[in-house]
Design a protein around this motif. Structure first.
Motif, short mmCIF file in Angstrom:
data_model
loop_
_atom_site.label_atom_id
_atom_site.label_comp_id
_atom_site.label_asym_id
_atom_site.label_seq_id
_atom_site.Cartn_x
_atom_site.Cartn_y
_atom_site.Cartn_z
N ILE A 218 -80.83 -3.21 6.79
CA ILE A 218 -80.60 -2.00 7.59
C ILE A 218 -79.13 -1.90 7.98
O ILE A 218 -78.52 -0.82 7.91
N LEU A 219 -78.54 -3.01 8.37
CA LEU A 219 -77.11 -3.01 8.71
C LEU A 219 -76.26 -2.63 7.50
O LEU A 219 -75.24 -1.94 7.63
N THR A 309 -86.08 3.14 10.03
CA THR A 309 -86.49 2.76 8.67
C THR A 309 -86.88 3.98 7.85
O THR A 309 -86.72 3.97 6.63
N THR A 310 -87.39 5.03 8.49
CA THR A 310 -87.80 6.22 7.74
C THR A 310 -86.62 7.08 7.32
O THR A 310 -86.79 8.01 6.54
N ASN A 311 -85.42 6.79 7.84
CA ASN A 311 -84.22 7.53 7.44
C ASN A 311 -83.53 6.91 6.24
O ASN A 311 -82.71 7.57 5.60
N LEU A 312 -83.84 5.66 5.95
CA LEU A 312 -83.02 4.92 4.99
C LEU A 312 -82.98 5.56 3.62
O LEU A 312 -81.92 5.69 3.01
N SER A 313 -84.14 5.97 3.09
CA SER A 313 -84.19 6.46 1.70
C SER A 313 -84.04 7.97 1.59
O SER A 313 -83.87 8.48 0.48
N LYS A 314 -84.07 8.71 2.70
CA LYS A 314 -84.09 10.17 2.62
C LYS A 314 -82.77 10.76 2.14
O LYS A 314 -82.74 11.84 1.56
N SER A 315 -81.66 10.07 2.41
CA SER A 315 -80.35 10.59 2.01
C SER A 315 -79.83 9.96 0.73
O SER A 315 -78.67 10.15 0.37
N LEU A 316 -80.71 9.21 0.03
CA LEU A 316 -80.28 8.50 -1.17
C LEU A 316 -80.70 9.25 -2.43
O LEU A 316 -81.61 10.08 -2.41
N TYR A 324 -85.03 1.79 -3.80
CA TYR A 324 -85.98 0.68 -3.87
C TYR A 324 -85.70 -0.36 -2.79
O TYR A 324 -86.62 -0.96 -2.23
N LEU A 325 -84.42 -0.55 -2.48
CA LEU A 325 -84.04 -1.50 -1.43
C LEU A 325 -84.52 -0.98 -0.07
O LEU A 325 -85.05 -1.75 0.74
N ALA A 326 -84.36 0.32 0.16
CA ALA A 326 -84.81 0.91 1.42
C ALA A 326 -86.33 0.82 1.54
O ALA A 326 -86.87 0.52 2.62
N GLN A 327 -87.03 1.05 0.44
CA GLN A 327 -88.49 0.95 0.47
C GLN A 327 -88.94 -0.49 0.68
O GLN A 327 -89.96 -0.73 1.34
#
Length: 473
Positions: A218-219, A309-316, A324-327
């Motif tokens: 996350i960091l 955590t739900t923001n991680l993959s939305k802007s990718l 895949y890393l965010a998931q």
């Protein structure tokens, strides 16, 4: 030499047995030292206790801090988190000082939180002593609601993160989040059927490892791109501040683990020294929470979700390695929280079963009691599941239970305990200062409870009213 033995039927007291029984009778409140009368099978060191304290505060709450900063604004969020951290630390000191003094007076090594509350009121002003016998039940009620609320938060957290991952691969078909909750119900029941927590130690260790790994990832997402204050405000809407306060209380307050940690220390006097476990642990936690809240908020702005955590993959970019890393982070944390669910639920089971239900079933056989215990465990999990399904709002759940329970357990009750404990011994001037200081803390806690709870409930009702329209859309 004296040695203490736990008397489980004595509501949190330890019974001290002596070879020379007359020796203890000669000890008064001044000479009795509770620390010397404690017997701990596996005492913890300074650093072990520090890690346990940090672990007790780091959980789903820290992942909600960016959304808390959205409610307060980043300037108010930084200042507010530091102030709440200082207040929580100070109130913990009030609690432990009162606990230590009452143990000396009653000549017992240790007492539980509810029992400490009861004894404090028995020592306090005459007008409050009549309420002393009800205190353990009131305190247990707050503890029970908090633990059940935490289980609701965990149930929603697991479903939210798993649904994000699953729906990425089932698009355009969308799997309803409630179906995912239903799929996790049986595993949650089964893991909460484990009566001996030692059996969960390997899973708990695994959960700690993947949690640390997830925080590291996350960091990485927070710092791998430049920061922008676009969409981030310095001062949020005043009406949303109670939501921020409830979230910070839920996240920072570790009142449930403080007394057990201090009781289990090899050298408990080092818990509250200027550079002791409490000050160092809470300082680190405040820094971590401010950092996660600030950088998470300015990274995602007003689009930040209830859990970062739900923001991680939305802007990718879809199907990229970072997606895949965010998931992986979402799945890892869902697994870690699944394991931790049983630890949180254990406290609720312990209060409801061991203190209220099981004593009334003593005439049943051991096997019949066991079946009923499993029924209670199952009912508690199903209850938290139903509440989570009805209102699957992670950020509002966190704020609600933080304001409802921890404003009382973490702020008001410790201030009340200290006032009652030293009421008889304080001078007139000291008593006046204590009343002003602790009265302010009690009033702040009560205001946080009512305003924070009412704001969270109104937001939940508002969200609940939007559900049909959203679903139709």
């Amino acid at each position: 030499m004296p040695y203490p033995t736990k008397d489980g039927a004595n509501n949190g007291f330890y019974v001290v047995e002596l070879e020379d029984k007359g020796k203890l009778a000669k000890e008064d409140a001044e000479s009795y030292e509770p620390y010397l009368h404690r017997e701990v099978q596996h005492p913890t060191t300074f650093w072990e206790t520090l890690l346990h304290l940090m672990k007790g505060s780091l959980g789903t709450g820290i992942l909600a801090m960016p959304h808390a900063f959205k409610n307060s604004g980043w300037v108010v969020g930084i200042i507010g988190t530091i102030i709440v951290g200082l207040l929580c630390t100070y109130c913990i000191r009030l609690l432990l000082n009162a606990h230590y003094e009452l143990c000396k007076r009653r000549q017992v090594p240790s007492m539980t939180y509810p029992r400490t509350m009861q004894v404090a009121l028995e020592e306090g002003p005459t007008c409050l002593r009549g309420f002393a016998k009800y205190c353990p039940h009131v305190t247990n009620a707050f503890l029970l609601v908090y633990q059940l609320g935490t289980c609701c938060v965990y149930t929603v957290f697991i479903a939210v993160n798993l649904s994000e991952v699953i729906n990425h691969y089932t698009e355009p078909y969308v799997v309803n989040q409630k179906y995912i909750m239903l799929a996790t119900l049986l595993p949650l029941i089964l893991i909460n059927w484990v009566r001996n927590l030692k059996l969960l130690v390997p899973l708990s260790t695994f959960a700690n490892i993947i949690t640390l790994g997830s925080f590291g990832i996350i960091l990485y997402f927070l710092f791998n791109r430049g920061f922008s204050f676009e969409g981030a405000v310095a001062v949020g809407e005043f009406g949303n501040f109670p939501l921020f306060l409830g979230t910070v209380l839920f996240s920072l307050e570790a009142i449930g683990v403080i007394m057990p940690l201090e009781n289990e220390m090899k050298k408990p006097k080092k818990f509250m020294t200027p550079f002791g476990v409490l000050n160092i642990g809470m300082a680190i936690n405040v820094i971590l929470y401010v950092g996660m809240g600030f950088f998470g908020y300015i990274r995602y702005g007003d689009k930040v979700e209830g859990s970062i955590t739900t923001n991680l993959s939305k802007s990718l970019v879809p199907q990229s390695a970072e997606v895949y890393l965010a998931q992986a982070v979402q799945v890892m944390l869902a697994v870690a929280i699944f394991v931790t669910h049983s630890l949180q639920c254990y406290v609720a089971i312990d209060i409801s079963w061991n203190e209220y239900i099981q004593p009334k079933l003593s005439h049943y056989s051991e096997r019949a009691q066991l079946y009923r215990e499993y029924a209670v465990r199952t009912a508690i999990v199903i209850f938290t599941f139903i509440v989570a399904v009805i209102v699957p709002e992670l950020d509002l759940f966190i704020s609600l239970f933080g304001a409802l329970c921890l404003s009382a357990l973490g702020l008001s009750f410790p201030a009340l305990m200290q006032t009652c404990t030293f009421w008889k011994t304080a001078s007139r001037r000291t008593r006046a200062f204590m009343l002003a200081k602790n009265g302010s803390l009690i009033c702040f806690g009560v205001l946080a409870l009512f305003i924070g709870t009412s704001t969270s409930i109104s937001k939940i009702v508002e969200k609940f009213g939007e559900t049909p329209a959203t679903a139709a859309h």
